[in-house]
Scaffold this motif. Structure first.
Motif, PDB file in Angstrom:
ATOM      1  N   PHE A 105       0.857  -1.190   0.000  1.00 23.65           N
ATOM      2  CA  PHE A 105       0.000   0.000   0.000  1.00 23.65           C
ATOM      3  C   PHE A 105       0.893   1.240   0.000  1.00 23.65           C
ATOM      4  CE2 PHE A 105      -2.092   3.369   2.461  1.00 23.65           C
ATOM      5  CZ  PHE A 105      -3.199   3.581   1.662  1.00 23.65           C
ATOM      6  N   CYS A 106       0.695   2.149  -0.947  1.00 19.68           N
ATOM      7  CA  CYS A 106       1.498   3.370  -1.060  1.00 19.68           C
ATOM      8  C   CYS A 106       0.631   4.576  -0.735  1.00 19.68           C
ATOM      9  CB  CYS A 106       2.066   3.513  -2.465  1.00 19.68           C
ATOM     10  SG  CYS A 106       3.154   2.164  -2.933  1.00 19.68           S
ATOM     11  N   CYS A 107       1.173   5.477   0.069  1.00 21.17           N
ATOM     12  CA  CYS A 107       0.438   6.683   0.426  1.00 21.17           C
ATOM     13  C   CYS A 107       1.398   7.856   0.540  1.00 21.17           C
ATOM     14  CB  CYS A 107      -0.331   6.478   1.725  1.00 21.17           C
ATOM     15  SG  CYS A 107       0.705   6.044   3.123  1.00 21.17           S
ATOM     16  N   ALA A 108       0.827   9.055   0.570  1.00 19.73           N
ATOM     17  CA  ALA A 108       1.640  10.266   0.642  1.00 19.73           C
ATOM     18  C   ALA A 108       1.431  11.023   1.949  1.00 19.73           C
ATOM     19  CB  ALA A 108       1.323  11.180  -0.540  1.00 19.73           C
ATOM     20  N   SER A 109       0.546  10.520   2.817  1.00 21.62           N
ATOM     21  CA  SER A 109       0.326  11.207   4.089  1.00 21.62           C
ATOM     22  C   SER A 109       0.010  10.195   5.186  1.00 21.62           C
ATOM     23  CB  SER A 109      -0.815  12.220   3.973  1.00 21.62           C
ATOM     24  OG  SER A 109      -2.049  11.550   3.880  1.00 21.62           O
ATOM     25  N   ILE A 110       0.258  10.610   6.389  1.00 22.24           N
ATOM     26  CA  ILE A 110      -0.035   9.758   7.540  1.00 22.24           C
ATOM     27  C   ILE A 110      -1.548   9.558   7.670  1.00 22.24           C
ATOM     28  CG2 ILE A 110       0.146   9.606  10.055  1.00 22.24           C
ATOM     29  CD1 ILE A 110       2.879  11.009   9.789  1.00 22.24           C
ATOM     30  N   GLU A 111      -2.322  10.558   7.276  1.00 20.30           N
ATOM     31  CA  GLU A 111      -3.777  10.443   7.331  1.00 20.30           C
ATOM     32  C   GLU A 111      -4.276   9.325   6.407  1.00 20.30           C
ATOM     33  OE1 GLU A 111      -2.154  13.391   6.857  1.00 20.30           O
ATOM     34  OE2 GLU A 111      -2.488  14.200   8.866  1.00 20.30           O
TER      35      GLU A 111
END
Length: 161
Positions: A105-111
């Motif tokens: 899983f790739c994301c750009a924010s902690i949220e």
């Protein structure tokens, strides 16, 4: 616990800028630890490569990238500064491609990571069951009737004397 790969730039023109990149990645990992601590453990490849950046030979660089790929393969999520390929460094683009190919899983924010935690927990548990099978059950401790254990240990005590 969810393992989260913390991506960020490492290489830079000067040693000072490399040190700043390592510090930024560490700060991002600290923020992740503070906000999602008991549920998410940050994995920061920058910390491993914090040794003398001036000695980053092509051989060491290849080993570092191989280690980063191995670390990424064990992670459930990857936190990038951004998911726009144009804004990422060459190394980060390689890491993003690798993460996507591994199904991380790739994301750009902690949220975004926080919102995906329930799904990531399920996915991690399914992967654990698939790779390892169910947890083995330990054999139950035998139950002895009163006096039965003493009768079993009697000959052993006599042999010790």
């Amino acid at each position: 616990m969810i393992l989260c790969f913390v991506a960020g730039p490492l290489r830079a023109p000067s040693e000072f800028e490399v040190a700043l990149n390592i510090k930024r990645a560490s700060a991002r990992a600290s923020e992740l630890w503070e906000r999602l601590g008991p549920e998410v453990y940050p994995m920061v490849p920058h910390q491993v490569s914090a040794w003398d950046p001036a000695r980053l030979t092509p051989d060491r660089d290849a080993r570092h990238r191989e280690g980063v790929r191995a670390l990424l393969a064990r992670c459930d999520a990857a936190l990038f500064p951004t998911l726009r390929a144009a804004d990422l460094t060459e190394g980060q683009r390689d890491e993003l491609r690798e993460a996507i190919s591994l199904g991380v899983f790739c994301c750009a924010s902690i949220e975004q990571l926080e919102a995906a935690l329930p799904e990531l927990r399920v996915k991690r548990n399914l992967r654990r069951l698939t790779l390892r099978g169910p947890r083995p059950t330990l054999p139950r401790r035998p139950r002895f009737q009163p006096g039965e254990l003493a009768a079993l240990l009697g000959p052993l005590k006599a042999a010790d004397a």
